[in-house]
Design a protein around this motif. Sequence first.
Motif, PDB file in Angstrom:
ATOM      1  N   ARG A  87       0.756  -1.251   0.021  1.00 33.79           N
ATOM      2  CA  ARG A  87       0.151   0.003   0.140  1.00 33.79           C
ATOM      3  C   ARG A  87       0.760   1.229   0.102  1.00 33.79           C
ATOM      4  O   ARG A  87       0.617   2.328  -0.303  1.00 33.79           O
ATOM      5  CB  ARG A  87      -0.870  -0.018   1.028  1.00 33.79           C
ATOM      6  CG  ARG A  87      -1.950  -1.176   1.220  1.00 33.79           C
ATOM      7  CD  ARG A  87      -2.934  -0.466   0.359  1.00 33.79           C
ATOM      8  NE  ARG A  87      -4.005  -1.441   0.161  1.00 33.79           N
ATOM      9  CZ  ARG A  87      -4.911  -1.667  -0.660  1.00 33.79           C
ATOM     10  NH1 ARG A  87      -4.973  -0.922  -1.855  1.00 33.79           N
ATOM     11  NH2 ARG A  87      -5.819  -2.785  -0.765  1.00 33.79           N
ATOM     12  N   ARG A  99       2.166   1.499  -7.582  1.00 34.01           N
ATOM     13  CA  ARG A  99       0.819   1.808  -7.922  1.00 34.01           C
ATOM     14  C   ARG A  99       0.555   2.943  -9.058  1.00 34.01           C
ATOM     15  O   ARG A  99      -0.387   2.479  -9.776  1.00 34.01           O
ATOM     16  CB  ARG A  99       0.097   2.050  -6.853  1.00 34.01           C
ATOM     17  CG  ARG A  99       0.143   0.965  -5.585  1.00 34.01           C
ATOM     18  CD  ARG A  99      -0.628   1.328  -4.375  1.00 34.01           C
ATOM     19  NE  ARG A  99      -2.040   1.580  -4.521  1.00 34.01           N
ATOM     20  CZ  ARG A  99      -2.772   2.153  -3.730  1.00 34.01           C
ATOM     21  NH1 ARG A  99      -2.375   2.949  -2.504  1.00 34.01           N
ATOM     22  NH2 ARG A  99      -3.940   2.259  -3.995  1.00 34.01           N
ATOM     23  N   LYS A 116      -1.262   1.755 -12.844  1.00 39.03           N
ATOM     24  CA  LYS A 116      -2.274   2.560 -13.492  1.00 39.03           C
ATOM     25  C   LYS A 116      -2.283   3.040 -14.629  1.00 39.03           C
ATOM     26  O   LYS A 116      -3.313   3.025 -15.426  1.00 39.03           O
ATOM     27  CB  LYS A 116      -2.768   3.673 -12.271  1.00 39.03           C
ATOM     28  CG  LYS A 116      -3.632   3.219 -11.027  1.00 39.03           C
ATOM     29  CD  LYS A 116      -4.069   4.435 -10.285  1.00 39.03           C
ATOM     30  CE  LYS A 116      -4.654   3.892  -9.056  1.00 39.03           C
ATOM     31  NZ  LYS A 116      -5.017   4.805  -8.056  1.00 39.03           N
ATOM     32  N   TYR A 126      -2.473  -6.055 -11.476  1.00 35.91           N
ATOM     33  CA  TYR A 126      -3.373  -5.514 -10.713  1.00 35.91           C
ATOM     34  C   TYR A 126      -3.560  -6.149  -9.236  1.00 35.91           C
ATOM     35  O   TYR A 126      -3.263  -5.470  -8.485  1.00 35.91           O
ATOM     36  CB  TYR A 126      -4.879  -5.383 -11.285  1.00 35.91           C
ATOM     37  CG  TYR A 126      -5.672  -4.527 -10.171  1.00 35.91           C
ATOM     38  CD1 TYR A 126      -5.796  -3.161 -10.413  1.00 35.91           C
ATOM     39  CD2 TYR A 126      -6.750  -5.216  -9.594  1.00 35.91           C
ATOM     40  CE1 TYR A 126      -6.695  -2.239  -9.637  1.00 35.91           C
ATOM     41  CE2 TYR A 126      -7.281  -4.476  -8.846  1.00 35.91           C
ATOM     42  CZ  TYR A 126      -7.365  -2.870  -8.818  1.00 35.91           C
ATOM     43  OH  TYR A 126      -8.450  -2.418  -7.909  1.00 35.91           O
ATOM     44  N   ASN A 170      -2.091  -4.485  -5.992  1.00 35.35           N
ATOM     45  CA  ASN A 170      -3.344  -4.064  -4.986  1.00 35.35           C
ATOM     46  C   ASN A 170      -3.567  -5.110  -3.972  1.00 35.35           C
ATOM     47  O   ASN A 170      -4.459  -4.862  -3.262  1.00 35.35           O
ATOM     48  CB  ASN A 170      -4.260  -3.433  -5.751  1.00 35.35           C
ATOM     49  CG  ASN A 170      -3.989  -2.121  -6.497  1.00 35.35           C
ATOM     50  OD1 ASN A 170      -3.707  -1.320  -6.073  1.00 35.35           O
ATOM     51  ND2 ASN A 170      -4.328  -2.405  -7.949  1.00 35.35           N
ATOM     52  N   ALA A 224      -8.447  -6.957  -3.777  1.00 32.07           N
ATOM     53  CA  ALA A 224      -8.764  -6.274  -4.613  1.00 32.07           C
ATOM     54  C   ALA A 224      -9.004  -6.570  -6.009  1.00 32.07           C
ATOM     55  O   ALA A 224      -9.907  -6.256  -6.704  1.00 32.07           O
ATOM     56  CB  ALA A 224      -7.737  -5.277  -4.571  1.00 32.07           C
TER      57      ALA A 224
END
Length: 139
Positions: free
Chosen positions: A2, A8, A12, A50, A54, A58
């Motif tokens: 996180r 991250r 994206k 992903y 995550n 998720a």
Amino acid sequence: MRRDIVLRVAAKFIMAPLMLFALYVQFHGDYGPGGGFQAGVIAAAGVILYALINGLAAAQRLVSMALVERLIPAGVLIYAAVGLVSMALGGNFLDYNPLAHDPVHGQEWGVFLVEAGVFLTVFSSMIAIYYAFASRRAS
């Protein structure tokens, strides 16, 4: 994971072009290299990326295991249905010519539908394999 903002943000930026490339490979498979298998693996790699960034929970909210369990046989069913419809219309199994008013359009529809079935099966199988391994506890 996180706290790793760089991964991250990079993920994206990569996700949308990766899924768009999977669609390109899927629909370009009639005319050149590519098709359902390659596109399915590329799309599954996007979901796996992903999940790696995550977390598994998720990813399972994005593509649930219940959906994956339905997509695997749905892809096989599409593949088999194209062959059975071909036979019902007087052709051989996976002979696409009788699928439309002329053989050229029959070939186009047949290849498109078979590749869609292959895409669904490969995509969901790769996701199922990843979910199975990722959900195991380390011993």
